[in-house]
Write an enzyme that holds these catalytic residues in place. Structure first.
Site, PDB file in Angstrom:
ATOM      1  N   SER A 139       4.788  -4.286   7.966  1.00 15.06           N
ATOM      2  CA  SER A 139       4.790  -3.650   6.643  1.00 15.06           C
ATOM      3  C   SER A 139       4.474  -4.728   5.624  1.00 15.06           C
ATOM      4  O   SER A 139       4.672  -5.924   5.891  1.00 15.06           O
ATOM      5  CB  SER A 139       6.182  -3.080   6.349  1.00 15.06           C
ATOM      6  OG  SER A 139       6.324  -2.765   4.972  1.00 15.06           O
TER       7      SER A 139
ATOM      8  N   TYR B 163      15.582  -2.570   6.123  1.00 12.52           N
ATOM      9  CA  TYR B 163      14.164  -2.375   6.475  1.00 12.52           C
ATOM     10  C   TYR B 163      13.353  -3.666   6.255  1.00 12.52           C
ATOM     11  O   TYR B 163      12.607  -4.106   7.136  1.00 12.52           O
ATOM     12  CB  TYR B 163      13.601  -1.223   5.636  1.00 12.52           C
ATOM     13  CG  TYR B 163      12.185  -0.852   5.977  1.00 12.52           C
ATOM     14  CD1 TYR B 163      11.906   0.001   7.051  1.00 12.52           C
ATOM     15  CD2 TYR B 163      11.113  -1.355   5.244  1.00 12.52           C
ATOM     16  CE1 TYR B 163      10.602   0.341   7.360  1.00 12.52           C
ATOM     17  CE2 TYR B 163       9.812  -1.018   5.561  1.00 12.52           C
ATOM     18  CZ  TYR B 163       9.558  -0.164   6.614  1.00 12.52           C
ATOM     19  OH  TYR B 163       8.257   0.163   6.923  1.00 12.52           O
TER      20      TYR B 163
HETATM   21  C1  BGC Z   1       7.550   1.773   3.846  1.00 14.00           C
HETATM   22  C2  BGC Z   1       7.183   2.851   2.850  1.00 14.00           C
HETATM   23  C3  BGC Z   1       6.698   2.213   1.551  1.00 14.00           C
HETATM   24  C4  BGC Z   1       5.640   1.149   1.809  1.00 14.00           C
HETATM   25  C5  BGC Z   1       5.239   0.401   0.545  1.00 14.00           C
HETATM   26  C6  BGC Z   1       6.379   0.849   4.029  1.00 14.00           C
HETATM   27  O1  BGC Z   1       6.642  -0.114   4.983  1.00 14.00           O
HETATM   28  O2  BGC Z   1       7.913   2.395   5.083  1.00 14.00           O
HETATM   29  O3  BGC Z   1       8.302   3.673   2.591  1.00 14.00           O
HETATM   30  O4  BGC Z   1       6.150   3.208   0.711  1.00 14.00           O
HETATM   31  O5  BGC Z   1       6.107   0.231   2.768  1.00 14.00           O
HETATM   32  O6  BGC Z   1       6.328  -0.005  -0.219  1.00 14.00           O
END
Ligand code: BGC
Length: 279
Positions: free
Chosen positions: A164, A177
């Site tokens: 991410s 996360y």
């Molecule tokens: C998340 C999303 C978020 C995106 C940008 C991703 O890794 O799961 O919820 O919108 O990152 O912030």
């Protein structure tokens, strides 16, 4: 992922991954679904892993089979060691081996620090980070057993970790996360360093804001969408095919010399857009 978007794009050749066997975790929705379908379109046989909702996994399997390749759905929770071991074991039985692992399964359990329970912390770390570790470990055992088969691929195996932008962008209210994705980056780079001498390539894709169920709140209303677009210099929210195409290329021999890299696919979200007018 509208048809018109797809038609307007150049297509990955249907032979790019011919004869390769791929496993995509969390492949019954969102980015995983688009990726599993794109791998099938590129000629790979694909295992569609899911943890719940068999019907949605079957839809993905049907679409993949329409390209004339093999596919089946497999239920497993990637955070459970025994389930991962039997998932890869069955794949080797059914398909003969595994060439490509897309460690995609992931989730969010958002809360501010003081509201976050240990269960919320552990769930996200268990699925997003430990799940990738377990899948990578089991896939690599098979890569090592089989070695390079030159007619199939120049490498002995490819792993694409779904990371991410939050492996580098801190994210208030999402410490579990962001920590899991920061961990994915270092896990991926360490595995890439450890396994490259065996001709195993490990890389990651770092999606930005992609329109999927995981971030519905961020794009569902006009106001939310406006706020989100301020973080994306390229001026559009991504769709799952943006990520799927990147994964297919990373897994293919076209990118055979790419090792230990995170390919951000984010419309420029990692470029500190606030500084375009500030600083
Ligand atoms: C998340 C999303 C978020 C995106 C940008 C991703 O890794 O799961 O919820 O919108 O990152 O912030």
């Amino acid at each position: 992922m509208s048809t018109s978007t797809r038609e307007a794009r150049p297509q990955i050749p249907a032979t790019l991954l011919k004869g390769q066997k791929a496993l995509v975790t969390g492949a019954n929705s969102g980015i995983g679904k688009a990726t599993a379908i794109a791998l099938g379109r590129a000629g790979a046989d694909v295992v569609v892993n899911y943890v719940a909702d068999r019907a949605s996994a079957d839809v993905v399997v049907k679409e993949i089979e329409s390209f004339g390749v093999r596919s089946y759905a497999h239920e497993a929770d990637v955070s459970q060691e025994d389930q991962v071991v039997s998932m890869i074991g069955r794949m080797v039985e059914e398909f003969g081996t595994i060439d490509i692992l897309v460690a995609n399964a992931g989730l969010q359990r958002d809360a501010s620090l003081t509201d976050m329970s240990l269960a919320q912390w552990e769930k996200v770390i268990d699925v997003n980070l430990t799940g990738q570790f377990l899948c990578a470990r089991e896939a690599v055992k098979e890569f090592q057993r089989r070695g390079v088969v030159p007619d199939v691929s120049r490498s002995a195996g490819k792993i694409v970790c779904m990371s991410s932008v939050h492996q580098v962008i801190p994210w208030a209210g999402h410490v579990n996360y962001a920590s899991s994705k920061g961990g994915v980056q270092m896990m991926m780079e360490t595995l890439a360093q450890e396994l490259a001498p065996q001709r195993i390539r490990v890389n990651a894709v770092g999606p930005g804001a992609i329109k999927t169920p995981i971030n519905r709140d961020a794009w569902e209303t006009g106001t939310a969408q406006e706020a989100l677009l301020r973080l994306i210099p390229y001026g559009r929210i991504g769709d799952p095919d943006d990520i799927a195409n990147a994964v297919v290329l990373l897994a293919s021999d076209l990118l055979d010399y790419v090792v230990g890299t995170t390919l951000f696919v984010d419309g420029g979200m990692t470029l500190f857009p606030g500084f375009a007018t500030g600083g």
